[in-house]
Scaffold this active site. Structure first.
Site, PDB file in Angstrom:
ATOM      1  CG  ASP A 179      -1.763   1.193   1.366  1.00 53.19           C
ATOM      2  OD1 ASP A 179      -2.404   1.539   0.366  1.00 53.19           O
ATOM      3  OD2 ASP A 179      -1.798   1.793   2.456  1.00 53.19           O
ATOM      4  CG  ASP A 231      -3.666  -1.727   3.738  1.00 54.25           C
ATOM      5  OD1 ASP A 231      -4.047  -1.547   2.568  1.00 54.25           O
ATOM      6  OD2 ASP A 231      -3.028  -0.878   4.383  1.00 54.25           O
ATOM      7  CG  ASP A 282      -0.541   1.841   7.440  1.00 55.38           C
ATOM      8  OD1 ASP A 282      -1.242   1.760   6.417  1.00 55.38           O
ATOM      9  OD2 ASP A 282      -0.257   2.914   7.990  1.00 55.38           O
TER      10      ASP A 282
END
Length: 708
Positions: A396, A600, A596
């Protein structure tokens, strides 16, 4: 959680509510929940085995000397060497060694037979028991044995074999317990980060209470130099807190009312009062400790291979020992019974699968402890094993590649206002918004010392922008589409400027004043200082790195180009991240996912291995197999190196254990006797067995110094 549950470090499925030994492998059970009392409990077993070893060794030395004296030229001619006094002294010294020093092995051996889980202690107890009982019977009723076994009415005795084997196995146990104690040093170091007491704020004045007595909602005072006792939030005061434990950064972080503090961090300056929000195992420190403890006990899939082999191996060894006994009785030289017993005992002892049993768990325990010291928290051994095979890293952007805290970088007015006044109007409006980009604009204005104006008629349009009246002027801030919907025209030149900003990795916020385009505010989430280095390291390790983000394509492409990523997928929703990971896995890719945020978590679970940034959310940490405490992407490279080193170490251990047994058993059975006249003494077999375990332990402990 119940701290009185005890679990086997090799077989986590074995659990009970009291201390004892595992019925499957005989290993001492240990507390399931890591606590400050771990030291004492581990130390008690180590002290007991050490005491048995030293007393056993002291009693065994004269037995060994008396038994081997005939090999020394000068005293070998003396009559006392094979005298009744010498033989009875050997019995007297050996009996406490076998019956007391080695008693735990007989208990474990009997348990393995009654529970039908044959293990190393089955072989040790049968082998030592056979040597001791044979020798004792030979002492008391030698006439039971055939004449060919007697020499002047005496039958050969093997007390020294029984005693020396017990001492050697005890030595192996002591070394193993010491090694396991060292692997727990990471947990103890973490446990010691929490203070034993807390200063509780009460109407009658502050008073110290044990940390276990703190409850959620308690107000606690933390003075300079004290460790923060639990996780909570500041309710009074101001201070700087050293958070190196979490972030790895040495500089203190300023804390004021409303800020969160973490248990185990150090208050470096001012005094403050905090409210306890998470205690015990629910604190970040508690979660880390339990994660490390559970990972050290978890089983890697490769352990299944060792278990299958051990399941077949022990019964096979017992069969080989019986066949060895039968062959020596049938075609062996005189004294046949003595040769048959000695060689069968040697087979049982040298085939002891302790090295095989230790090969995987020792490496896992040491590897997980090593990772914990580097801020790489392994949730389970399976994740560590799978990590070795990953070929692609999906990351990400926000909070993983970038800092996750957008900053105001450019203030570009086009309406004739100076930059400071332009920013004052926009920031005054944005202070009423909860959007992260709005927060970046407000922070940027505060850093310039701007005083905000009063806003009237404030409106917030979800996913679009905000509107309000300031000093009689209608101000709008948001996306270009939002301004168009509000009948603002002439945005083309601003949009052209926005494209350039987006190509630099920035997000453009459009501003209109009194119905006319007024300028742009450019916000960007800075790339972490360590990210470029981390990407280089990952490429060196052979991984392809793909960024998957919800950001617009131009901004995402700019970040990907800056970092040298292999591919980028932009404007992807959380469900799209999961679909993308599934697609890669369907193509045969071994996918590692790092993120994080809560969004996700599904993708972290879907990937072969998920890595969560420790600076992120609890949900992400729970969904991932590995957590990086410091939130530093370089930790992924460390985790991969740790995985590769650990799996290499396990394979070395298993190879050594298999080869050792494959070569040792035929020699013990007497395979070399027809060619060279060589037989393997049970003492030498015992020494070789202990040496194999020590070698496996020593090899596993090398992981403590592996460079990550």
């Amino acid at each position: 959680m119940n701290s009185s549950i005890y679990i086997c470090p090799m077989h986590p499925e074995v659990q009970q509510d009291h201390p004892g030994n595992c019925p499957k492998c005989g290993m001492a059970l240990e507390p399931k929940v890591a606590s400050a009392g771990m030291d004492e409990e581990e130390g008690a077993e180590l002290r007991d085995m050490t005491r048995r070893f030293w007393i056993g060794a002291t009693l065994t030395l004269p037995v060994f000397v008396l038994a081997m004296a005939h090999l020394i030229p000068a005293p070998g001619r003396q009559s006392w060497v094979d005298s009744d006094i010498s033989r009875w002294m050997q019995l007297a010294f050996t009996t406490p060694v076998v019956m007391w020093a080695g008693w735990p092995f007989f208990q474990r051996g009997w348990s393995s037979i009654t529970m039908r889980h044959l293990n190393m202690f089955t072989l040790i107890s049968i082998g030592v028991g056979a040597a001791y009982i044979f020798s004792t019977v030979a002492m008391f009723v030698p006439d039971l044995f055939p004449y060919t076994m007697q020499n002047h009415g005496k039958v050969a005795i093997y007390f020294e074999a029984a005693a020396v084997i017990i001492v050697l196995v005890l030595l192996g146990q002591v070394l193993e317990l010491r090694a396991r104690s060292r692997t727990g040093s990471a947990i103890r170091a973490l446990l010691n980060l929490a203070p034993p007491t807390a200063r509780q704020v009460a109407p009658g004045g502050d008073h110290e209470v044990p940390l276990e007595q703190v409850i959620i909602g308690d107000w606690l005072r933390v003075v300079p130099g004290d460790k923060v006792p639990v996780d909570g939030v500041l309710v009074e005061g101001y201070s700087s807190v050293e958070e190196a434990m979490i972030t790895g950064e040495p500089l203190p972080v300023e804390k004021s009312v409303g800020d969160k503090v973490t248990g185990g961090t150090v208050n470096s300056s001012g005094s403050f009062i905090m409210r306890a929000e998470r205690i015990g195992s629910d604190t970040l420190l508690g979660q880390i400790v339990n994660m490390v403890a559970e990972a050290q006990r978890s089983r890697a899939p490769i352990q299944g291979l060792a278990d299958k082999v051990a399941g077949i191996f022990v019964p096979s060894v017992l069969l080989v020992a019986v066949l060895t006994f039968g062959m020596w009785m049938w075609i062996g030289p005189d004294p046949r019974l003595a040769h048959a017993i000695v060689n069968a005992v040697a087979v049982l002892i040298i085939a002891c699968p302790c090295a095989l049993g230790l090969a995987t768990p020792m490496s896992i325990m040491v590897g997980v402890g090593r990772g914990a010291k580097e801020g790489v928290l392994v949730k389970n051994a399976e994740a560590l094993e799978r990590l070795e095979t990953v070929t692609m890293l999906v990351v990400d952007k926000t909070g993983t590649l970038t800092e996750g805290k957008p900053k105001l970088l450019d203030v570009l007015p086009t309406c004739g206002l100076d930059a400071k006044e332009f920013l004052r109007l926009a920031a005054s409006l944005e202070q009423n918004s909860e959007h992260p980009l709005a927060a970046a604009i407000v922070r940027g204005a505060k850093e310039q010392g701007i005083v905000f104006a009063v806003v009237r008629n404030f409106r917030s349009i979800t996913t679009g922008g905000v509107i309000g009246v300031i000093d009689g002027l209608e101000v709008m801030v948001g996306k270009s589409d939002f301004l168009r919907n509000e009948k603002i025209i002439g945005l083309e030149s601003l949009e052209a400027s926005a494209v350039k900003l987006q190509e630099e990795g920035k997000t453009a916020m459009f501003v209109a004043i009194d119905g006319k385009p007024a300028g742009i505010l450019a916000v960007a989430d800075p790339i972490k200082a360590t990210t470029k280095e981390a990407i280089r390291e990952l490429h060196k390790l052979g991984l392809k790195v793909v960024m998957v983000t919800g950001d617009n394509r131009r901004t995402a492409a700019a970040v990907a180009k800056t970092l040298g990523l292999d591919a980028v997928e932009a404007e992807i929703e959380p469900a799209g991240k999961v679909a993308y990971v599934k697609k890669l896995r369907a193509e045969g890719k071994h996918v590692l996912m790092a993120g994080d945020g809560i969004n996700d978590a599904p993708a972290l679970s879907e990937a072969e291995v998920g890595i969560a940034m420790g600076t992120g959310t609890d949900v992400a940490m729970q969904s991932a197999g590995i957590t990086l405490v410091k939130g530093d992407l370089r930790g992924i490279a460390k985790a991969i190196r740790l995985s590769r080193a650990t799996m290499r170490n396990i394979r070395q251990n298993l190879t050594f254990a298999f080869l050792y047994n494959a070569l040792g058993i035929p020699v013990a059975a007497g395979a070399l006797y027809p060619f060279f006249g060589l037989l393997l003494s049970p003492i030498i077999a015992g020494a070789a067995m202990s040496l194999s375990s020590v070698s496996v332990i020593g090899n596993a402990l090398r992981l403590r110094n592996v460079k990550l």
